[in-house]
Design an enzyme around this catalytic site. Structure first.
Site, PDB file in Angstrom:
ATOM      1  N   GLU A   1       4.732  -4.800   7.529  1.00 13.19           N
ATOM      2  CA  GLU A   1       3.943  -3.738   8.167  1.00 13.19           C
ATOM      3  C   GLU A   1       4.388  -3.459   9.593  1.00 13.19           C
ATOM      4  O   GLU A   1       4.331  -2.329  10.070  1.00 13.19           O
ATOM      5  CB  GLU A   1       2.448  -4.105   8.183  1.00 13.19           C
ATOM      6  CG  GLU A   1       1.762  -4.006   6.832  1.00 13.19           C
ATOM      7  CD  GLU A   1       1.806  -5.291   6.045  1.00 13.19           C
ATOM      8  OE1 GLU A   1       2.643  -6.169   6.363  1.00 13.19           O
ATOM      9  OE2 GLU A   1       1.011  -5.422   5.098  1.00 13.19           O
TER      10      GLU A   1
ATOM     11  N   ALA B   1       0.870  -1.167   0.000  1.00 14.49           N
ATOM     12  CA  ALA B   1       0.000   0.000   0.000  1.00 14.49           C
ATOM     13  C   ALA B   1       0.913   1.225   0.000  1.00 14.49           C
ATOM     14  O   ALA B   1       2.062   1.150   0.454  1.00 14.49           O
ATOM     15  CB  ALA B   1      -0.860  -0.021   1.256  1.00 14.49           C
TER      16      ALA B   1
HETATM   17  N1  DAK Z   1       4.598   3.222  -0.818  1.00  8.33           N
HETATM   18  C1  DAK Z   1       4.942   4.384  -1.430  1.00  8.33           C
HETATM   19  N2  DAK Z   1       6.049   4.516  -2.172  1.00  8.33           N
HETATM   20  C2  DAK Z   1       6.847   3.431  -2.307  1.00  8.33           C
HETATM   21  C3  DAK Z   1       6.560   2.194  -1.690  1.00  8.33           C
HETATM   22  C4  DAK Z   1       5.345   2.104  -0.921  1.00  8.33           C
HETATM   23  N3  DAK Z   1       4.945   0.977  -0.343  1.00  8.33           N
HETATM   24  N4  DAK Z   1       7.552   1.327  -1.991  1.00  8.33           N
HETATM   25  C5  DAK Z   1       8.398   1.998  -2.761  1.00  8.33           C
HETATM   26  N5  DAK Z   1       8.007   3.270  -2.959  1.00  8.33           N
HETATM   27  C6  DAK Z   1       8.635   4.316  -3.735  1.00  8.33           C
HETATM   28  C7  DAK Z   1       9.839   4.892  -2.992  1.00  8.33           C
HETATM   29  O1  DAK Z   1       9.421   5.844  -2.061  1.00  8.33           O
HETATM   30  C8  DAK Z   1      10.624   5.497  -4.142  1.00  8.33           C
HETATM   31  O2  DAK Z   1      10.018   6.708  -4.540  1.00  8.33           O
HETATM   32  P1  DAK Z   1      10.848   8.096  -4.612  1.00  8.33           P
HETATM   33  O3  DAK Z   1      11.417   8.247  -3.252  1.00  8.33           O
HETATM   34  O4  DAK Z   1      11.894   7.830  -5.658  1.00  8.33           O
HETATM   35  O5  DAK Z   1       9.838   9.124  -4.984  1.00  8.33           O
HETATM   36  C9  DAK Z   1      10.391   4.505  -5.300  1.00  8.33           C
HETATM   37  O6  DAK Z   1       9.216   3.775  -4.929  1.00  8.33           O
HETATM   38  C10 DAK Z   1      11.541   3.512  -5.463  1.00  8.33           C
HETATM   39  O7  DAK Z   1      11.756   2.905  -4.197  1.00  8.33           O
HETATM   40  P2  DAK Z   1      13.198   2.885  -3.478  1.00  8.33           P
HETATM   41  O8  DAK Z   1      14.049   4.037  -3.934  1.00  8.33           O
HETATM   42  O9  DAK Z   1      12.971   2.724  -2.022  1.00  8.33           O
HETATM   43  O10 DAK Z   1      13.824   1.569  -4.110  1.00  8.33           O
HETATM   44  P3  DAK Z   1      14.834   0.557  -3.418  1.00  8.33           P
HETATM   45  O11 DAK Z   1      15.242  -0.408  -4.458  1.00  8.33           O
HETATM   46  O12 DAK Z   1      15.926   1.303  -2.690  1.00  8.33           O
HETATM   47  O13 DAK Z   1      13.973  -0.217  -2.307  1.00  8.33           O
HETATM   48  C11 DAK Z   1      12.036  -1.376  -1.441  1.00  8.33           C
HETATM   49  C12 DAK Z   1      12.881  -1.011  -2.695  1.00  8.33           C
HETATM   50  C13 DAK Z   1      10.774  -2.136  -1.935  1.00  8.33           C
HETATM   51  C14 DAK Z   1      12.850  -2.337  -0.535  1.00  8.33           C
HETATM   52  C15 DAK Z   1      11.662  -0.112  -0.660  1.00  8.33           C
HETATM   53  O14 DAK Z   1      11.098   0.825  -1.583  1.00  8.33           O
HETATM   54  C16 DAK Z   1      10.688  -0.362   0.437  1.00  8.33           C
HETATM   55  O15 DAK Z   1      11.052  -0.869   1.511  1.00  8.33           O
HETATM   56  N6  DAK Z   1       9.418  -0.010   0.193  1.00  8.33           N
HETATM   57  C17 DAK Z   1       8.382  -0.162   1.177  1.00  8.33           C
HETATM   58  C18 DAK Z   1       7.929  -1.612   1.257  1.00  8.33           C
HETATM   59  C19 DAK Z   1       6.873  -1.818   2.331  1.00  8.33           C
HETATM   60  O16 DAK Z   1       7.110  -1.581   3.514  1.00  8.33           O
HETATM   61  N7  DAK Z   1       5.718  -2.245   1.903  1.00  8.33           N
HETATM   62  C20 DAK Z   1       4.591  -2.477   2.801  1.00  8.33           C
HETATM   63  C21 DAK Z   1       3.780  -1.227   2.830  1.00  8.33           C
HETATM   64  S1  DAK Z   1       2.580  -1.282   4.150  1.00  8.33           S
HETATM   65  C22 DAK Z   1      -4.339  -1.330   6.554  1.00  8.33           C
HETATM   66  C23 DAK Z   1      -4.476  -1.273   5.219  1.00  8.33           C
HETATM   67  C24 DAK Z   1      -3.449  -1.625   4.413  1.00  8.33           C
HETATM   68  C25 DAK Z   1      -2.235  -2.022   4.924  1.00  8.33           C
HETATM   69  C26 DAK Z   1      -2.103  -2.073   6.270  1.00  8.33           C
HETATM   70  C27 DAK Z   1      -3.132  -1.728   7.104  1.00  8.33           C
HETATM   71  N8  DAK Z   1      -5.408  -0.954   7.404  1.00  8.33           N
HETATM   72  C28 DAK Z   1      -6.573  -0.361   6.867  1.00  8.33           C
HETATM   73  C29 DAK Z   1      -5.307  -1.190   8.813  1.00  8.33           C
HETATM   74  C30 DAK Z   1      -1.139  -2.316   4.042  1.00  8.33           C
HETATM   75  C31 DAK Z   1       0.104  -1.936   4.401  1.00  8.33           C
HETATM   76  C32 DAK Z   1       1.248  -2.003   3.494  1.00  8.33           C
HETATM   77  O17 DAK Z   1       1.221  -2.507   2.395  1.00  8.33           O
END
Ligand code: DAK
Length: 250
Positions: free
Chosen positions: A131, A63
């Protein structure tokens, strides 16, 4: 448009394309995805749905974290409902759904993949529910589906620690069905084989597999009902007659 549907005969390929954010889902993209899945669920001509991400880095990196940062509790609930509906459509639509995981499938991305019936991963894929590192929990069905797919012990470890797994480990723990490159090609090959099967039998098989354990009576009942379909008669007859079946979808 950030969600593209491409028809390849009876297979619909749904591609999430927001590459500047590694296909992370903001409201607009997730709403579009939900709307396309609603349409495909009702579309008889689409017999199999394949879900993938654009580019070669990510399926869906989760997300959109930046969007979630400003959510009030009421908005977070709506956001949760939208993601739940998308995952439930993948899980419940009356046809097989296949995830072609071409890179990161994290958080909500992993949860969408878990909503699919089958999951294939490229060798560079990385999956997980990180998360907990953001102070939240999986919100789109991850706690339930991960436990159902991989077992409670594995789900607890991945959800509580946020540890991510590579493609080989994902295969070993049963999170994906196979590792293959190029993954979309492999997913399309499987989808093509599914599209040649009886849609009636596939629909019933999927419904039965999704029932909670203990629903054996229902399985017996639906198994019996299936014998009223032309496809069941044709499939059984074709075997005995040593010829390929001609399924008509009734
Ligand atoms: N959201 C927004 N932007 C994201 C993103 C994300 N999840 N993942 C990557 N990006 C963006 C980065 O910010 C970056 O954008 P700029 O800074 O260049 O503008 C671009 O994508 C490229 O990413 P990186 O520069 O970070 O690339 P790397 O190769 O260095 O790293 C990575 C890749 C996937 C390891 C890293 O980007 C990362 O850790 N991303 C976050 C992954 C993550 O934590 N995903 C889980 C998200 S939480 C709920 C509803 C829904 C949910 C929970 C609760 N409720 C209603 C209670 C769901 C939660 C989630 O999905």
């Amino acid at each position: 448009m950030s969600v593209v549907v491409d028809r390849q005969d009876a297979v619909a390929v749904v591609t999430i394309d927001r590459q500047e954010a590694l296909n992370a889902l903001d409201v607009e993209t997730l709403t579009e995805l939900r709307d396309r899945l609603r349409e495909l669920a009702e579309d008889y001509a689409a017999r199999v749905v394949v879900l993938t991400g654009a580019g070669d880095r990510a399926f869906v990196a989760g997300a959109d974290i930046k969007y979630m940062g400003s959510l009030e509790p009421a908005e977070a609930k709506e956001w949760g409902a939208l993601g739940h509906e998308a995952a439930r459509l993948l899980e419940d639509m009356p046809k097989p759904t296949v995830a072609a995981i071409n890179g990161f499938a994290l958080g909500g991305g992993c949860e969408l993949a878990l909503g699919c019936d089958l999951r294939y991963a490229s060798s560079n894929a990385r999956l997980g529910q990180p998360e907990i590192d953001l102070g939240i929990v999986p919100g789109w069905g991850g706690t339930q589906r991960l436990a159902r797919v991989c077992g409670l012990g594995v789900a607890k470890e991945l959800v509580l620690t946020g540890r991510q797994v590579d493609a080989e480990e994902a295969f070993r723990i049963g999170l994906v069905n196979a590792v293959a490159d190029p993954v979309l090609e492999h997913a399309l090959e499987v989808a093509g084989r599914l599209a040649a099967r009886s849609p009636v039998a596939l629909r019933v098989a999927k419904r039965l597999l999704n029932l909670s354990p203990g629903a054996l009576e229902r399985e017996a009942e639906e198994f019996g009902d299936l014998f009223a379909s032309e496809d069941a008669k044709e499939g059984l007859a074709a075997f005995a007659e040593k010829r390929p079946p001609r399924f008509v979808g009734r």
